[in-house]
Design a protein around this motif. Structure first.
Motif, PDB file in Angstrom:
ATOM      1  N   ASN A  84      -1.740 -19.090  26.225  1.00 12.55           N
ATOM      2  CA  ASN A  84      -1.604 -18.644  27.608  1.00 12.55           C
ATOM      3  C   ASN A  84      -2.418 -19.578  28.505  1.00 12.55           C
ATOM      4  O   ASN A  84      -3.640 -19.610  28.424  1.00 12.55           O
ATOM      5  CB  ASN A  84      -2.098 -17.207  27.727  1.00 12.55           C
ATOM      6  CG  ASN A  84      -1.900 -16.624  29.113  1.00 12.55           C
ATOM      7  OD1 ASN A  84      -1.360 -17.271  29.997  1.00 12.55           O
ATOM      8  ND2 ASN A  84      -2.340 -15.394  29.295  1.00 12.55           N
ATOM      9  N   ASP A  86      -2.769 -19.713  31.945  1.00  8.15           N
ATOM     10  CA  ASP A  86      -3.163 -19.329  33.304  1.00  8.15           C
ATOM     11  C   ASP A  86      -3.911 -18.001  33.304  1.00  8.15           C
ATOM     12  O   ASP A  86      -3.323 -16.945  33.030  1.00  8.15           O
ATOM     13  CB  ASP A  86      -1.926 -19.213  34.188  1.00  8.15           C
ATOM     14  CG  ASP A  86      -2.269 -19.096  35.669  1.00  8.15           C
ATOM     15  OD1 ASP A  86      -3.441 -18.842  35.988  1.00  8.15           O
ATOM     16  OD2 ASP A  86      -1.352 -19.244  36.493  1.00  8.15           O
ATOM     17  N   GLY A 286       0.910 -12.858  30.773  1.00 12.41           N
ATOM     18  CA  GLY A 286       1.143 -14.156  30.161  1.00 12.41           C
ATOM     19  C   GLY A 286       0.810 -14.205  28.687  1.00 12.41           C
ATOM     20  O   GLY A 286       1.038 -15.228  28.036  1.00 12.41           O
TER      21      GLY A 286
END
Length: 307
Positions: A84, A86, A286
């Motif tokens: 992930n 972000d 995310g």
């Protein structure tokens, strides 16, 4: 179904089926619906037996904490997913929920920095992510002690280890275990996970009974597994996911529109003296996991006996 319930804990492929137990329950229900419109008693009896067997783990779930209206501590546990890139959605979620403690797994330096820079937490666990199996704890309250729980001399060496911390809350000290055993994707990793849970239970049962203890993380173990039930039977702890249809917390990213068909493997366990005022699964951010948020009722003036 019969094999999983009787000897599933002895065989890796059978225990693996417990990750999909909710689908087996749905299949048994669908079989009964079809059997209603078919002639003959045999298929109806078969469908009834399938439903009965599928529901056995439901009635054998670990107990849940007592409910309380008092809010003492908000904790969020989340597997951040190493791929992930972000952290913004997760940090925004933390800002909205204002937790007192956050326990993360698969923590990358980018997420660690972003959470630290949010200004929400004054204290944190070791910055040695690699040495802590990528587990991290952020807290509004001081973390007085932090140790890794190691296997005894002569035992099989584990690749991962639970973290034990003492957090000084306004009500008194609390022990927090941050955990992330191996995913049982091979017989060797399955054995590692099971030994990890055994080591965790051995440490937990040595805690003073008056001391509040919380265990949070990605257990890589569904509530239908015999190893999950064995842990709670041995420790006497209560499970925040101990309900007839545990919520999905892990899913396939490419099939995320079908989250309900994922697995329930992110859990929080509480020692018997702790109560619960709220439990919920957070939004997607995310990761291939959903965060778990709980509100815990704490006893006042807990006395700490050092290990």
């Amino acid at each position: 179904l019969m094999l999983v319930l009787s000897v599933g804990g002895d065989y890796w492929p059978l225990d693996l089926l417990t990750f999909f137990w909710s689908l087996l329950i749905l299949f048994a229900i669908a079989l009964m619906l079809v059997a209603i419109f078919l002639r003959g008693l045999g298929v109806k009896l078969l469908a009834a037996i399938a439903i009965a067997l599928a529901c056995v783990p439901v009635v054998r779930m670990p107990p849940v904490p007592a409910l309380t209206e008092a809010h003492g501590l908000r904790l969020i546990s989340a597997n951040l997913f190493v791929a992930n890139p972000d952290p913004r959605d997760f940090v925004a979620y933390l800002v909205r929920q204002q937790p007192d403690i956050v326990v993360t797994q698969e923590t990358t330096p980018r997420f660690e920095t972003a959470i630290r820079q949010s200004g929400l937490f004054a204290f944190e666990s070791s910055r040695d992510l690699f040495g802590r199996d990528d587990k991290k704890v952020f807290s509004r309250y001081p973390i007085r002690a932090e140790t890794q729980i190691r296997e005894p001399a002569g035992a099989q060496v584990l690749e991962r280890h639970p973290m034990r911390m003492v957090v000084d809350l306004p009500s008194g000290p609390m022990v927090l275990y941050a955990i992330h055993p191996d995913s049982p994707r091979s017989p060797e990793r399955w054995q590692q996970r099971n030994l990890y849970l055994d080591l965790l239970a051995s440490s937990v049962v040595q805690e003073p009974q008056a001391l509040p203890v919380v265990i949070a993380g990605d257990w890589n173990t569904p509530p239908w597994s015999v190893y999950f039930r064995r842990f709670f039977a041995r420790t006497g702890f209560n499970s925040m996911q101990g309900r007839p249809w545990p919520a999905t917390t892990r899913f396939l990213v490419r099939l995320q529109q079908y989250v309900m068909f994922g697995a329930a493997i992110d859990h929080v366990a509480l020692s018997p003296g702790l109560t619960m005022s709220g439990w919920t699964v957070g939004p997607k951010f995310g990761s291939d996991h959903l965060p778990v948020q709980i509100d815990i009722g704490l006893p006042q003036n807990a006395a700490l006996a050092e290990k």
